[in-house]
Design an enzyme around this catalytic site. Structure first.
Site, mmCIF file in Angstrom:
data_model
loop_
_atom_site.group_PDB
_atom_site.id
_atom_site.type_symbol
_atom_site.label_atom_id
_atom_site.label_comp_id
_atom_site.label_asym_id
_atom_site.label_seq_id
_atom_site.Cartn_x
_atom_site.Cartn_y
_atom_site.Cartn_z
ATOM 1 N N HIS A 110 -6.583 -3.974 4.459
ATOM 2 C CA HIS A 110 -7.298 -2.777 4.410
ATOM 3 C C HIS A 110 -7.611 -2.194 5.636
ATOM 4 C CE1 HIS A 110 -8.678 -3.126 0.204
ATOM 5 N NE2 HIS A 110 -8.928 -4.362 0.217
ATOM 6 N N ASN A 125 -10.895 -11.623 -4.829
ATOM 7 C CA ASN A 125 -10.707 -11.666 -6.220
ATOM 8 C C ASN A 125 -9.503 -12.277 -6.657
ATOM 9 O OD1 ASN A 125 -11.452 -11.197 -8.825
ATOM 10 N ND2 ASN A 125 -10.155 -9.363 -9.039
ATOM 11 N N ARG A 138 0.624 -1.315 -0.059
ATOM 12 C CA ARG A 138 0.096 -0.123 -0.148
ATOM 13 C C ARG A 138 0.831 1.194 0.002
ATOM 14 N NH1 ARG A 138 -4.421 -2.561 -2.073
ATOM 15 N NH2 ARG A 138 -5.359 -4.003 -0.351
ATOM 16 N N ASP A 148 -1.244 -13.075 -1.513
ATOM 17 C CA ASP A 148 -2.119 -12.071 -2.307
ATOM 18 C C ASP A 148 -2.653 -11.365 -1.033
ATOM 19 O OD1 ASP A 148 -3.162 -10.857 -4.282
ATOM 20 O OD2 ASP A 148 -5.094 -12.021 -4.146
#
Lengths: 424, 325
Positions: A309, A278, A65, A305
């Site tokens: 968040h 996803n 991020r 993966d």
């Protein structure tokens, strides 16, 4: 600085070693893996009796991020979490802000990781400029700046651009990472199209969204001969298609996320947004097919993966939440479960996390070979622990594995011979 | 854990039919039966929810559903607040959670929620204060449980035992929250045979797992049916790639008196409304003797009164001190 790791069970898939030996480290490199090394005077000794000693893990996909979304996490916070989970190398996908389509961004990320000092971060460059699916990125410059592959995250709908991008990547001997997804078939879907999408009334993503894309890209790879890597497979059929392509001699590899080996669409239950990922969680038979793919080495790497968040990103009705799991800290324990659940050998399981991904990218890590960097993970295989938001180091707490009990806990992580994590 | 029932197994929120048992559904139908009398009286009110505040929270436009909820609440003597958000709040950057916090501050006792996202009612039930009861008035393609219950009520009024019935649901199953809730309710109530009838483009994947038979032809689909439920076909579906034209849809799936002849002679025809005459069915059927479409609307009020009073009863028993605050 000289370090000796004594008495541990050495598991080194790259060199086919699985026995009790000592490791001798000098100046950040492994100088010997043996019972004794004459004349070696250790400054530091790590007693690894009863532990597994293996190469530090290589994770082919972890969002850190930074730059751009530091409210979610930073390179420092996530590499620290990685070190605590035995991961010493992380590949960072190009969808940062700004996007990794210039050498400057690639260099910035590596520099920040060096400053933090917990793990190596290898940037993956954008396949097209701005990831806009229109113009090729400066792949040669990206490679020079340390990018280990090129990837487009969102799949290219235009087959002609996909073709030329592959040709250009092949010119520069870059591995192309592919997200196999047909954009139109995916449409606005957010879960697997099947029983659960029908029961919950959520727009589904059909299996063919993956298999149609795999078929298209295999046709291009066959013609171009580019080294291609299929990312995050989610369907049993796609695994079979790639197995066939490998059998035919195509230069293709594949990975799967650890959570896909354990969860299915059923885990979404009553709209659990932590299971919004996803590609989507699919049916039971897909999970079985993915596990078989790992066992048969059609899938060479298991990755996290990792997508941390902030809490708000998951606080909305299911389809409006952001996809992804904060997954660094469950990569190893979820993978180790295959040993008991599928009777996969220890060395093959560890291979999918070390030399498997290293070979995909031609890295000199993921091995305990002599003269290689001493990136090492030491694990207590019999220690039980439970995942909780309190004991997670990642800044993102979005995971469906809270309260799961795991067996096997990382005790030490070494990066270039230096202890970057130690569990007391 | 089932969000919808309290520790005594009684209805607390009404979010979907899924997860409820036959006793709860039967209790709703029986309670609705007792309220049908209220509607016929000159003073159409009972004081069950006097002093309670019910907020109709509609994030999607609706006139009919909102109106029947409003009438039901007023007949239970509750105070009603109608809030139509139609995405205006979210376009200002306010999250759904922010909106809820603001409404909670107004000391409401029940939210009746309609939202375009599947799972919105579950989300709201999970994140509002525990003394607020949530009634789902339609969430995305997921559920419309009060509509399904008024349909069950209508069927029970006209037919005998569910176990001897064949029910056919015709039309856009894929996008229909009504059909999903109907199918689950019909199954819980033990319906003999449930069929869905539509072209493959309008049938969702794995629908058979919900316990239905899939038919692609109207004639076989409604043959010997006791109940024929026609679903509304949204205009936008006809312009997409799902159906070629209104004309062809009516030709293949439109209900006419002639076609209805293959159903049982005493079959009833239902529709959640509003009807597209000449698309789902012709006027002869819609206004004919076998149509119970207008009765569905009036039963809707009694059924919603039943759901609201049952959910509020559980909340009152749980939070006895709540009123003192």
């Amino acid at each position: 600085m000289r370090t000796r790791i004594t008495g541990g069970r050495i598991i080194d898939p790259a060199n086919a070693i699985d026995e009790t030996l000592d490791i001798f480290i000098e100046d950040g490199k492994i100088v010997a893996v043996s019972k004794e090394l004459k004349g070696f005077k250790a400054d530091e000794e790590i007693n690894a009796t009863g532990m597994w000693v293996m190469p530090g893990l290589i994770d082919l996909s972890a969002r850190l991020r930074e730059p751009g979304e530091e409210h979610k996490s930073t390179i420092e916070s996530e590499t620290r979490a990685a070190a605590s989970a035995g991961i010493t190398t992380l590949c960072c996908p190009p969808d940062t802000t700004p996007i990794i389509d210039t050498p400057a961004v690639a260099e910035l990320i590596q520099k920040r990781a060096e400053q933090a000092g917990f793990a190596k971060v290898l940037p993956i460059g954008a396949l097209t400029r701005q990831l806009n699916n229109e113009r090729l990125s400066e792949m040669a410059s990206l490679k020079e700046a340390g990018c280990v592959a090129v990837h487009n995250i969102t799949p290219l709908a235009n087959t002609q651009i996909q073709r030329t991008a592959m040709e250009y990547a092949a010119t520069h001997n870059m591995t192309v990472f592919i997200t196999p997804e047909d954009t139109w078939l995916r449409n606005n879907g957010c879960v697997h199209e099947g029983r659960v999408s029908t029961r919950l009334g959520l727009p589904g993503i059909p299996e063919a969204a993956e298999t149609a894309a795999v078929a298209r890209d295999l046709a291009l790879i066959e013609q171009i001969g580019v080294k291609a890597h299929f990312c995050r497979l989610s369907t049993a059929r796609a695994v079979r298609m790639i197995a066939r392509a490998q059998h035919d001699g195509l230069p293709v590899t594949a990975d799967v996320c650890a959570h896909q080996l354990h969860l299915t669409e059923m885990d979404i239950s009553d709209f659990d947004s932590n299971c919004h990922v996803n590609p989507p969680l699919r049916a039971q038979r897909d999970r079985e097919g993915l596990r078989r793919g790992v066992i048969e080495n059609v899938i060479q790497a298991i990755c996290s993966d990792h997508q941390p968040h902030e809490a708000d990103a998951k606080l909305a009705p299911f389809s409006s939440t952001r996809a992804g799991i904060s997954a660094l800290e469950t990569l190893l324990p979820l993978s180790l479960r295959l040993i008991e659940e599928e009777k996969q050998s220890v060395i093959e399981t560890i291979r999918r996390l070390t030399s498997g991904p290293a070979n995909i990218l031609n890295l000199d890590t993921g091995t305990l070979g002599v003269n290689k960097p001493a990136d090492i993970c030491i694990l207590d295989p019999d220690s039980y622990w439970q995942l909780s938001t309190e004991n997670m180091l990642s800044q993102g707490h979005n995971t469906p594995f809270i309260n799961w009990e795991f067996k096997g806990q990382v005790k030490y992580t070494l990066l270039n011979g230096k202890t970057v994590f130690k569990r007391s | 854990m089932n969000l919808q029932v309290d520790e005594n197994g009684r209805l607390r929120h009404f979010l979907s039919i899924d997860g409820l048992d036959r006793d709860i559904l039967t209790n709703i139908l029986d309670t609705a039966e007792s309220f049908t009398g209220v509607t016929d009286q000159t003073i159409k009110k009972v004081p069950l929810l006097r002093g309670k505040t019910i907020v109709n929270l509609f994030f999607e436009p609706s006139t009919r559903t909102r109106t029947t909820f409003e009438l039901a609440a007023k007949r239970l003597s509750a105070d009603v607040l109608n809030i139509n958000l139609n995405a205006s709040a979210t376009s200002k950057g306010e999250t759904l959670l922010d909106t809820l916090r603001n409404l909670e501050a107004m000391h409401s006792d029940m939210f009746v929620v309609r939202h375009a996202d599947s799972g919105a009612a579950h989300f709201i039930a999970r994140h509002t204060q525990p003394h607020i009861s949530i009634i789902n008035a339609g969430d995305g393609r997921h559920a419309h449980p009060t509509q399904a219950m008024l349909d069950m009520f209508t069927i029970r009024r006209h037919k005998a035992e569910f176990k001897n019935l064949t029910v056919a649901i015709v039309g856009d199953i894929l996008h229909s929250r009504v059909a999903r809730s109907q199918i689950i309710a019909l199954n819980i109530l033990g319906t003999g045979e449930i069929r869905v009838v539509a072209p493959r483009t309008l049938i969702p994947a794995g629908i058979d797992a919900l316990g239905v038979q899939v038919h692609h032809h109207l004639e076989s689909g409604i043959k010997d049916a006791d109940v024929v439920i026609m679903l509304r076909l949204q205009n936008e579906r006809m312009q997409g790639a799902l159906l070629p034209s209104e004309h062809e849809y009516f030709k293949l799936y439109g209900l006419t008196e002639d076609r209805l002849a293959v159903a049982k002679p005493d079959a009833i025809v239902m529709h959640p409304g509003p009807i597209n005459r000449g698309v789902e069915m012709d006027s002869q059927v819609a206004d004919g003797s076998r149509s119970v479409i207008l009765q569905q609307v009036s039963y809707g009020i009694a059924v919603r009164m039943a759901v609201m009073s049952l959910a509020m009863r559980s909340q009152q028993d749980a939070g006895g001190t709540q009123d003192a605050n």
